[in-house]
Design a protein around this motif. Structure first.
Motif, PDB file in Angstrom:
ATOM      1  N   ARG A  48      61.973  98.100  75.800  1.00 55.00           N
ATOM      2  CA  ARG A  48      60.913  97.211  76.289  1.00 55.00           C
ATOM      3  C   ARG A  48      61.105  96.821  77.751  1.00 55.00           C
ATOM      4  O   ARG A  48      60.196  96.267  78.366  1.00 55.00           O
ATOM      5  CB  ARG A  48      60.833  95.958  75.415  1.00 55.00           C
ATOM      6  N   THR A  49      62.286  97.086  78.315  1.00 50.87           N
ATOM      7  CA  THR A  49      62.557  96.768  79.726  1.00 50.87           C
ATOM      8  C   THR A  49      62.409  97.981  80.631  1.00 50.87           C
ATOM      9  O   THR A  49      62.674  97.887  81.828  1.00 50.87           O
ATOM     10  CB  THR A  49      63.969  96.193  79.879  1.00 50.87           C
ATOM     11  N   ALA A  50      61.994  99.122  80.082  1.00 47.95           N
ATOM     12  CA  ALA A  50      61.899 100.354  80.869  1.00 47.95           C
ATOM     13  C   ALA A  50      60.791 100.260  81.907  1.00 47.95           C
ATOM     14  O   ALA A  50      59.801  99.549  81.725  1.00 47.95           O
ATOM     15  CB  ALA A  50      61.644 101.547  79.950  1.00 47.95           C
ATOM     16  N   ALA A  51      60.961 101.005  82.992  1.00 44.78           N
ATOM     17  CA  ALA A  51      59.933 101.034  84.030  1.00 44.78           C
ATOM     18  C   ALA A  51      58.651 101.669  83.523  1.00 44.78           C
ATOM     19  O   ALA A  51      57.546 101.255  83.891  1.00 44.78           O
ATOM     20  CB  ALA A  51      60.442 101.801  85.245  1.00 44.78           C
ATOM     21  N   LEU A  52      58.783 102.676  82.642  1.00 41.26           N
ATOM     22  CA  LEU A  52      57.636 103.405  82.110  1.00 41.26           C
ATOM     23  C   LEU A  52      57.640 103.344  80.587  1.00 41.26           C
ATOM     24  O   LEU A  52      58.705 103.224  79.961  1.00 41.26           O
ATOM     25  CB  LEU A  52      57.669 104.870  82.548  1.00 41.26           C
ATOM     26  N   LEU A  53      56.469 103.459  80.012  1.00 34.02           N
ATOM     27  CA  LEU A  53      56.329 103.588  78.567  1.00 34.02           C
ATOM     28  C   LEU A  53      55.693 104.939  78.260  1.00 34.02           C
ATOM     29  O   LEU A  53      54.744 105.351  78.920  1.00 34.02           O
ATOM     30  CB  LEU A  53      55.430 102.480  78.005  1.00 34.02           C
ATOM     31  N   HIS A  54      56.232 105.612  77.263  1.00 30.61           N
ATOM     32  CA  HIS A  54      55.669 106.883  76.784  1.00 30.61           C
ATOM     33  C   HIS A  54      55.139 106.630  75.384  1.00 30.61           C
ATOM     34  O   HIS A  54      55.914 106.456  74.439  1.00 30.61           O
ATOM     35  CB  HIS A  54      56.741 107.972  76.789  1.00 30.61           C
TER      36      HIS A  54
END
Length: 266
Positions: free
Chosen positions: A254-260
């Motif tokens: 949930r803290t990632a720069a991007l979501l896939h």
């Protein structure tokens, strides 16, 4: 004479791109293998394909690829990259100049088994229209692969840089706009909950999602692995392993720069 040391590695931005594309490739292949019989030649549309990295990789795997790109320079780069491929691979790829909002003008409903839309919504003035068009051209049971900037992580950039005012602004729940620090472009981000609702509304409900670039987006450039062409880079492999695991694990993803996000057409 012994060979000299490897030359300097690519710039940090190129290392991040290499990492991002490898993570997306692993995640996408995982979903394709789980959904389709091995050896089936899929009809794949890559909307906003850029230089065609994913499109060419999937063509090499035997799939029939249609690439849609509105940027003339990126389309030229993709055509040049395709021209360097063997004839058999070139025959599997069709490149079209066009915008993600124009899928209805180019393709019939249900034309594709898999649709990729990676990084397009960040700069689209009509993201909902793009998504509705993608769902329309996706065959029943087809896979939609969507990559967006994570609006719930926008405060990390300014916060880690000591820009407290910027961090406070990004923490506002209504904030989705941001400026790419590396290019200066004004872009927009998306929230997981909102996109989950949107995907359900266009009959391609969310099936699974990953975080992409949990650590590397926020790391100092000096801390990233140096990758010299043709050289083994154990640091990169360790970073990939950490990113791959974190991108599948709460609360880190949930803290990632991007979501896939991967949706499946009903």
């Amino acid at each position: 004479m012994a060979p000299g040391p490897p030359g300097p590695g690519p710039a940090p931005g190129a290392v991040r791109e290499l990492l991002r594309e490898e993570l997306l490739s692993r995640q996408l292949d995982e979903q394709i293998v789980a959904r389709y019989p091995v050896g089936r030649r899929l009809r794949i549309l890559d909307v906003g394909m850029g230089r065609g990295l994913q499109a060419l990789r999937l063509a090499r795997a035997g799939h029939a690829i249609t690439g849609l790109e509105s940027g003339p320079e990126l389309l030229t780069a993709a055509r040049e990259a395709l021209a360097a491929e063997p004839a058999g691979i070139q025959e599997r790829v069709r490149l079209i100049e066009g915008d993600g909002r124009e899928t209805g003008a180019h393709f019939a409903p249900g034309s594709f088994d898999v649709v990729l839309c990676h990084g397009v919504l960040m700069s689209s003035p009509e993201p909902d229209a793009v998504l509705a068009g993608l769902a329309r051209v996706l065959a029943p049971g087809g896979l939609l692969s969507l990559v967006v900037r994570n609006a719930d992580a926008l405060a990390f950039g300014p916060g880690l840089a000591g820009d407290w005012a910027g961090a406070l602004s990004a923490l506002d729940p209504d904030t989705t706009a941001f400026t790419d620090e590396r290019t200066g472009r004004a872009l927009r981000a998306d929230r997981l909950d909102a996109l989950t609702a949107t995907l359900a509304g266009i009959a391609a409900p969310l099936h699974v999602w990953y975080g992409v670039q949990v650590f590397s987006e926020w790391a100092d450039d000096a801390k990233l692995p140096v990758v010299a062409e043709g050289a083994h880079a154990p640091g990169l492999e360790r970073l990939l392993a950490a990113e791959d695991r974190a991108g599948r694990t709460d609360p880190y993803r949930r803290t990632a720069a991007l979501l896939h996000l991967c949706g499946v057409r009903g």
